[in-house]
Design a protein around this motif. Structure first.
Motif, PDB file in Angstrom:
ATOM      1  N   UNK A 124      32.052  10.214   3.118  1.00  0.00           N
ATOM      2  CA  UNK A 124      32.865   9.168   3.744  1.00  0.00           C
ATOM      3  C   UNK A 124      33.744   9.777   4.837  1.00  0.00           C
ATOM      4  N   UNK A 125      34.293  10.955   4.566  1.00  0.00           N
ATOM      5  CA  UNK A 125      35.134  11.637   5.543  1.00  0.00           C
ATOM      6  C   UNK A 125      34.322  12.034   6.785  1.00  0.00           C
ATOM      7  N   UNK A 126      33.045  12.354   6.545  1.00  0.00           N
ATOM      8  CA  UNK A 126      32.182  12.764   7.647  1.00  0.00           C
ATOM      9  C   UNK A 126      31.534  11.588   8.367  1.00  0.00           C
ATOM     10  N   UNK A 136      33.394  21.243  11.660  1.00  0.00           N
ATOM     11  CA  UNK A 136      32.235  22.127  11.575  1.00  0.00           C
ATOM     12  C   UNK A 136      31.080  21.442  10.843  1.00  0.00           C
ATOM     13  N   UNK A 137      31.387  20.775   9.740  1.00  0.00           N
ATOM     14  CA  UNK A 137      30.332  20.097   8.985  1.00  0.00           C
ATOM     15  C   UNK A 137      29.720  18.953   9.781  1.00  0.00           C
ATOM     16  N   UNK A 138      30.526  18.272  10.580  1.00  0.00           N
ATOM     17  CA  UNK A 138      29.978  17.205  11.415  1.00  0.00           C
ATOM     18  C   UNK A 138      29.002  17.771  12.438  1.00  0.00           C
ATOM     19  N   UNK A 139      29.318  18.928  12.999  1.00  0.00           N
ATOM     20  CA  UNK A 139      28.390  19.578  13.929  1.00  0.00           C
ATOM     21  C   UNK A 139      27.096  19.950  13.217  1.00  0.00           C
ATOM     22  N   UNK A 140      27.220  20.539  12.018  1.00  0.00           N
ATOM     23  CA  UNK A 140      26.037  20.947  11.264  1.00  0.00           C
ATOM     24  C   UNK A 140      25.198  19.727  10.855  1.00  0.00           C
ATOM     25  N   UNK A 141      25.864  18.622  10.564  1.00  0.00           N
ATOM     26  CA  UNK A 141      25.163  17.403  10.169  1.00  0.00           C
ATOM     27  C   UNK A 141      24.411  16.806  11.366  1.00  0.00           C
ATOM     28  N   UNK A 142      25.048  16.799  12.529  1.00  0.00           N
ATOM     29  CA  UNK A 142      24.373  16.289  13.727  1.00  0.00           C
ATOM     30  C   UNK A 142      23.177  17.175  14.094  1.00  0.00           C
ATOM     31  N   UNK A 143      23.343  18.491  13.898  1.00  0.00           N
ATOM     32  CA  UNK A 143      22.231  19.397  14.182  1.00  0.00           C
ATOM     33  C   UNK A 143      21.048  19.107  13.262  1.00  0.00           C
ATOM     34  N   UNK A 164      23.713  16.795  -0.032  1.00  0.00           N
ATOM     35  CA  UNK A 164      22.833  17.958  -0.202  1.00  0.00           C
ATOM     36  C   UNK A 164      21.755  17.990   0.874  1.00  0.00           C
ATOM     37  N   UNK A 165      21.611  19.127   1.528  1.00  0.00           N
ATOM     38  CA  UNK A 165      20.569  19.313   2.529  1.00  0.00           C
ATOM     39  C   UNK A 165      20.859  18.716   3.880  1.00  0.00           C
ATOM     40  N   UNK A 166      22.028  18.087   4.052  1.00  0.00           N
ATOM     41  CA  UNK A 166      22.327  17.345   5.283  1.00  0.00           C
ATOM     42  C   UNK A 166      22.889  18.210   6.405  1.00  0.00           C
ATOM     43  N   UNK A 167      23.075  19.498   6.141  1.00  0.00           N
ATOM     44  CA  UNK A 167      23.694  20.365   7.139  1.00  0.00           C
ATOM     45  C   UNK A 167      22.689  21.424   7.579  1.00  0.00           C
TER      46      UNK A 167
END
Length: 333
Positions: free
Chosen positions: A145-147, A174-181, A155-158
């Motif tokens: 929700x925060x992201x 950082x996690x938002x960048x990894x998630x978009x990637x 799980x596996x989304x980054x």
């Protein structure tokens, strides 16, 4: 009187020339620092004089007036950028201004490793240097929700990669960048998928790729490993993969997978439940994603480790049993 004025003018001129020469010399002399590394934070809206004063206040042993006039005379004083910087031994006034004008912020890096699960990602975030961890108390639902992805399993989304960040950045950013990637790589793989894959959605692809990632010992085996699981899905055969069982055990796994574990039902026990598990079990890399959508042209339904990182693949159970005897039980023919 005229001679006096002439001499006075000459002295003044020499003083100006001397001051100019000293100033040029000073620009390329290392500044003295109170510590080997000095952190400097320039807030938006800080004036050039304020920046000079902040530099000195943070531990650079020089005159703030000298720095300020250097900023002014360079005509770059209004180009100084806000940011977080790190000054090290050997920095000169000229280099200092270059750092501030170019916005060469102090950065750190964090490596997210292929095959890591979310617990490992969070442990790495907690240890990351100069990273603000805002999600430490979040459960999975709160985290997503925060992201900005409520209702999605994390799980596996980054995407596993090396991420640089400025000192003081947050784990959320950082996690938002990894998630978009991961979104980009997952979509690219999905668009490149073979026409006859038994996968209905990109999410199923992500889950399959995570299994391929965990089951591959050597990179060259990935397409064949993927083919085994794709073939099993096609014929309705259970995936029977240990990494999913281990994932379903969570922190109860002690490093040894026992027969009773294979007989204990969880949503991730692919020995007892058909099809893919409900979520990915780890972060797949680009190679695993591509292997899952472009598996080898193979009829293999089984594989076993040879003990050197590679796998022996078999089309029939009899072939597989012989391979197990040879490579796992040491019964050489």
């Amino acid at each position: 009187m005229l001679r006096f004025l002439r001499n006075l003018l000459l002295l003044a001129l020499l003083a100006v020339v001397g001051a100019g020469a000293w100033g040029l010399w000073w620009l390329d002399q290392p500044l003295k620092l109170k510590a080997p590394n000095i952190d400097l934070s320039v807030e938006p809206g800080t004036t050039p004089r304020g920046v000079a004063e902040q530099v000195v206040a943070n531990g650079v042993l020089t005159s703030p007036d000298l720095l300020y006039w250097w900023f002014r005379l360079s005509r770059q004083d209004r180009q100084i950028r806000a940011g977080s910087y790190e000054l090290t031994q050997g920095v000169t006034p000229r280099l200092l201004l270059e750092i501030l004008v170019r916005g060469k912020e102090a950065t750190r890096s964090l490596v997210l490793v292929e095959g890591w699960n979310l617990r490992q990602v969070r442990a790495a975030l907690a240890k990351a240097d100069q990273l603000q961890v805002l999600t430490a108390g979040d459960d999975d639902a709160q985290l997503m929700a925060r992201l900005g992805r409520p209702g999605v399993a994390p799980e596996g989304r980054f995407f596993p990669d090396t991420y640089t960040y400025s000192k003081g950045s947050t784990d959320v950013a950082l996690l938002q960048r990894a998630m978009r990637a991961m979104d980009r790589h997952l979509q690219a793989a999905w668009d490149a998928r073979a026409a006859d894959l038994p996968l209905k959605t990109p999410d199923e692809l992500l889950t399959l790729a995570s299994i391929v990632e965990k089951e591959t010992g050597k990179a060259q085996d990935r397409p064949e490993v993927a083919a085994v699981f794709v073939n099993r899905l096609r014929v309705g055969m259970p995936l029977q993969t240990d990494p999913t069982v281990i994932y379903g055990m969570g922190t109860a796994f002690d490093g040894n997978l026992r027969k009773k574990d294979l007989l204990t039902d969880t949503p991730y026990n692919t020995y007892l439940r058909p099809g893919l598990p409900p979520t990915p079990i780890a972060m797949p890399g680009k190679a695993a994603l591509l292997a899952a959508v472009q598996p080898a042209q193979s009829k293999s339904l089984y594989f076993v480790s040879r003990g050197d990182g590679t796998s022996q693949f078999s089309e029939t159970l009899d072939e597989h049993n012989r391979a197990v005897n040879r490579y796992q039980r040491g019964n050489r023919p």
